[in-house]
Design a protein around this motif. Structure first.
Motif: not given
Length: 261
Positions: A234-259
């Protein structure tokens, strides 16, 4: 007494240690709050929608349990849409209201982020038995037993609030003092419920102290809290979903770090 039904108990997610559920929720939440963009939240929500099918909740129960999160997400998005920082083309402007391309995108990101963070937290909490949670916090995370047992006792009393409220309402109606003034009646009942809760909490604390729940020495536990392969998965699933979400956001140029300003 367990709050889980026998049918629900047959679902695998109900047998996973609650500590793993808290950990998976925390991993997703941390990953999603690092950026204000709609892509990462949309990807996470898409994966979560598939995983919700294995939670063992009926559509009606899922809708009722997650209704507060859905309402909060909607009103948050509307607020950002109307009063968010303007940028790009303006579509509607009236006094302080200014709907622009920037506010629309930010409202969409807010809506998806609240849902992506709140829905899995609610779903996983529904599948948690309070006693199992207390066992996990004390045995797996090694939290102080006095704190864990006190929290468990308080959590067990939360379910009595609704019954107490109904009893107070019926008692007031029997006395003929609940027919008028709804606001004043609500305030009176709320204060009465507060007094009743304080008295009950004091009695519970005294009873638990008399039975040795507040002892300083290391205590034993009736049930062993296990943390095995299912919890790691379950922890790995949560980690995979988090990593994939961030990776897709960065790859598409939409990543907008809050700081990042």
């Amino acid at each position: 007494m367990s709050v889980l039904t026998p049918q629900a108990g047959t679902q695998a997610i109900y047998r996973v240690n609650p500590v793993a559920k808290l950990g998976a929720t925390a991993i997703l939440s941390i990953a999603l709050v690092l950026s204000i963009d709609w892509v990462s939240a949309a990807v996470a929500l898409a994966f979560e929608s598939i995983l919700f099918l294995f939670a063992g909740l009926s559509l009606r129960r899922f809708a009722l349990r997650t209704l507060p999160v859905t309402i909060a997400a909607f009103f948050s998005a509307v607020t950002i849409l109307l009063y968010g920082q303007p940028s790009g083309r303006s579509y509607l402007q009236f006094l302080l209201i200014n709907v622009t391309d920037g506010s629309i995108e930010l409202a969409l990101a807010t809506l998806l982020r609240v849902l992506a963070i709140g829905l899995p937290a609610v779903v996983l909490f529904v599948t948690v038995d309070p006693t199992d949670l207390a066992d996990g916090l004390a045995q797996v995370l090694r939290l102080p037993s006095r704190f864990v047992l006190g929290a468990l006792g308080g959590l067990r009393l939360v379910g009595l609030f609704i019954d107490d409220w109904k009893s107070l309402e019926l008692a007031r109606r029997a006395r003929g003092i609940a027919d008028r003034g709804r606001l004043r009646r609500f305030a009176g009942q709320a204060f009465a419920l507060l007094v009743l809760s304080i008295r009950r909490g004091s009695k519970l604390a005294t009873a638990m102290e008399a039975r040795g729940f507040g002892a300083s020495h290391r205590r034993s536990w009736a049930r062993e809290s296990r943390f095995g392969a299912a919890e790691v998965a379950l922890l790995l699933i949560g980690g995979v979903v988090a990593v994939v979400s961030v990776t897709v956001s960065v790859a598409t140029g939409n990543w907008n770090f809050i700081a990042g300003g």
